[in-house]
Design an enzyme around this catalytic site. Sequence first.
Site, short mmCIF file in Angstrom:
data_model
loop_
_atom_site.label_atom_id
_atom_site.label_comp_id
_atom_site.label_asym_id
_atom_site.label_seq_id
_atom_site.Cartn_x
_atom_site.Cartn_y
_atom_site.Cartn_z
N CYS A 115 0.83 -1.20 0.00
CA CYS A 115 0.00 0.00 0.00
C CYS A 115 0.88 1.26 0.00
O CYS A 115 1.50 1.56 -1.00
CB CYS A 115 -0.99 -0.01 1.16
SG CYS A 115 -2.35 1.18 0.95
N HIS A 224 -3.54 -4.92 -0.03
CA HIS A 224 -3.17 -5.27 1.34
C HIS A 224 -2.85 -6.76 1.45
O HIS A 224 -3.67 -7.57 1.88
CB HIS A 224 -4.29 -4.85 2.31
CG HIS A 224 -4.31 -3.38 2.55
ND1 HIS A 224 -3.59 -2.79 3.56
CD2 HIS A 224 -4.91 -2.38 1.87
CE1 HIS A 224 -3.76 -1.48 3.51
NE2 HIS A 224 -4.56 -1.20 2.48
N GLU A 226 -1.06 -8.15 3.56
CA GLU A 226 -0.98 -8.64 4.94
C GLU A 226 -2.28 -9.29 5.40
O GLU A 226 -2.30 -10.00 6.41
CB GLU A 226 -0.60 -7.50 5.89
CG GLU A 226 -1.72 -6.53 6.26
CD GLU A 226 -1.98 -5.44 5.21
OE1 GLU A 226 -2.69 -4.47 5.54
OE2 GLU A 226 -1.46 -5.56 4.09
#
Length: 259
Positions: A115, A224, A226
């Site tokens: 990001c 994203h 993660e």
Amino acid sequence: MTRRRPVIGVSGSMIMAEGSYAVQAAGMRNLEAVAEAADCLPIIVPGMPDHAEIGELLELCDGFLLTGGRANVHPSRYGHAETEKHGSFDHGRDAVVLPLIGAALEAGLPIFGVCRGIQEMNVALGGTLHPEIRELPGRMNHRMPPGEKNHEVIFRKRHPVRLTPGGEVARLVGAEEIVTNSLHGQGVDEPGARVVIEGVAEDGTVEAISIADARRFAIGVQWHAEYDACADPVHCALWRAFGAAARDAAIRRERRGAA
């Protein structure tokens, strides 16, 4: 002797806890992704330029994760004037992370930008950002639903990304089209030197990059990664490759120390 896990420096962001107390923080999902999906030890790199010395970070860490964050890279870092559209800033993080990127690349340490992290990589290599991608002709709104609190809604997959055939990201994830949970207002405008476009959204927005001639993993994604790092096949592949690159860097460091 059991070899230690590679150490990953995770970029911290300055936030105000309870509206009054300044802290350096990194999201739990970022730390968990480093620990569980990459099998490395995460430590937070604070955005404190007077104390976070680049040389010491290079000696301590075997790789770096550049996380997302509410604040944006200050436009003066890429030669633009500040406007209201640029939003909030984190000058301390800019002052630490931007020079760290070039130093880590020179040292051959892996970098994973997520990001805001992909934007930092582009700026560090001389590229520019656009403050509101949705205002460009033909672009869609990549921002999260306003006021939404449900993370399953916030981080749901929103749009396809076409990966460059034969590119580094396509090779790692084993696909040339994926669907991502991209959430951002800013985005890459002019790519920096050595920045290779690895993936674009259906509206042409840059969603993945690599760095040409990097000695180890140097990839940025606008989405994203993660989120659902261990279960999502695309995310898992990226984290595993990042962790493997950090392990290689750590092993080579140990060998140099023993020589």
